[in-house]
Scaffold this active site. Sequence first.
Site, PDB file in Angstrom:
ATOM      1  N   ASP A  14       0.865  -1.188   0.000  1.00  0.00           N
ATOM      2  CA  ASP A  14       0.000   0.000   0.000  1.00  0.00           C
ATOM      3  C   ASP A  14       0.897   1.232   0.000  1.00  0.00           C
ATOM      4  OD1 ASP A  14      -2.066   1.748   0.196  1.00  0.00           O
ATOM      5  OD2 ASP A  14      -2.879   0.997   2.076  1.00  0.00           O
ATOM      6  N   ASP A 108      -2.795   2.539  -6.074  1.00  0.00           N
ATOM      7  CA  ASP A 108      -1.819   2.624  -4.991  1.00  0.00           C
ATOM      8  C   ASP A 108      -1.730   1.385  -4.108  1.00  0.00           C
ATOM      9  OD1 ASP A 108      -4.288   2.956  -3.859  1.00  0.00           O
ATOM     10  OD2 ASP A 108      -3.752   4.694  -2.645  1.00  0.00           O
ATOM     11  N   GLU A 109      -2.397   0.291  -4.460  1.00  0.00           N
ATOM     12  CA  GLU A 109      -2.250  -0.915  -3.635  1.00  0.00           C
ATOM     13  C   GLU A 109      -2.492  -2.164  -4.460  1.00  0.00           C
ATOM     14  OE1 GLU A 109      -5.207  -1.730  -0.585  1.00  0.00           O
ATOM     15  OE2 GLU A 109      -6.511  -0.173  -1.415  1.00  0.00           O
TER      16      GLU A 109
END
Length: 364
Positions: A14, A108-109
């Site tokens: 993350d 983003d993850e």
Amino acid sequence: MIAQEPSRKIVHIDMDAFYASVEQRDDPALRGRPVIVAWKGNRSVVCAASYEARKFGVRSAMAAVHAERLCPRAIFVPPDFSRYRAVSQGVREIFKRHTDLIEPLSLDEAYLDVTSNKTDLPTATRVAKTIRQQIREELNLTASAGVAPNKFLAKIASDWKKPDGLFVIQPNEVESFLTPLPVYRIPGVGKVTEKRMETIGIKTVGDLRNLDLAILEANFGRYGIRLYELARGIDRNPVVPDRPTKSISAEDTFKRDLPLEETEPMIRRLAEKVWTASRKETRIARTVVLKLKTKDFSILTRSHTATAPPSSCEELVEIALALRERVDAANQLYRLVGVGLHNFQEAEDTSSHPLFCPHPDMSS
């Protein structure tokens, strides 16, 4: 009898305050200062907030005007999704050095299955450390990582030492780790479910584990089976590479049955929730769906597919309310309403769409 899940080594990565961190990286004047990625204006929402801004209570999906009140000295930066996508692709290339089993959740993850890894590193922990180091050295950004035997636990672990942290849950530590956790840590346990759990004496995962499967099924239906397994640290869901989003939706059951004309506040709130969830998607949705359940449990749906997707949260709200007008409401009461985005497709021209953070000057 619940069968034991196969042994896996899962890493959840993350990126820390991703959009805001990219802005701080690219503009030295922003480093160490409270940065809010959003357009200013009454109709704008926060796409991301730096950790300096989070200290003031600013959070993603918050109304920009509220964020400005919480942090008057914050620096507002308009989002640049084409740049964020490019950086996200750089992160993905680092992942690919270690495994092909990558399941992105957003820009983003992502989950990575490193049960076997390409670089012959001896442990999943070493893989996670190496990935974080490569992201720092090559992209000048930080990422937090969780390492665990399954996706459910890895997701919890990555949040444990944010920002710029690494947390590992070994197989023999699962029970001791889970037992004291509050139940809201379990995916799908929102405020409504949490309150229902409290009424039968469930506050922690340990409390949940002490209940028989039959009791959980009686109270939570099929989700009770999932709760029974997660309370024991069991999650058989594999890492599925590049699984496309089919739909994003939210629904709410009313405390009392309502006539159609009283559903507008709920429709607005659910549309905002769906819009917020969709802002991290790399693809765009072209179909808006309104779902209604009547007092006698009949389900009605209305949908609208346009040549262009909704360009703002307010436009999504207006489409959902327009779909409500297509419902014959004569003397009918409703117990549930839902709003959804369906028919996700690749954006043909990302420059023509604000993609999930509405500009305050956009017409709807």
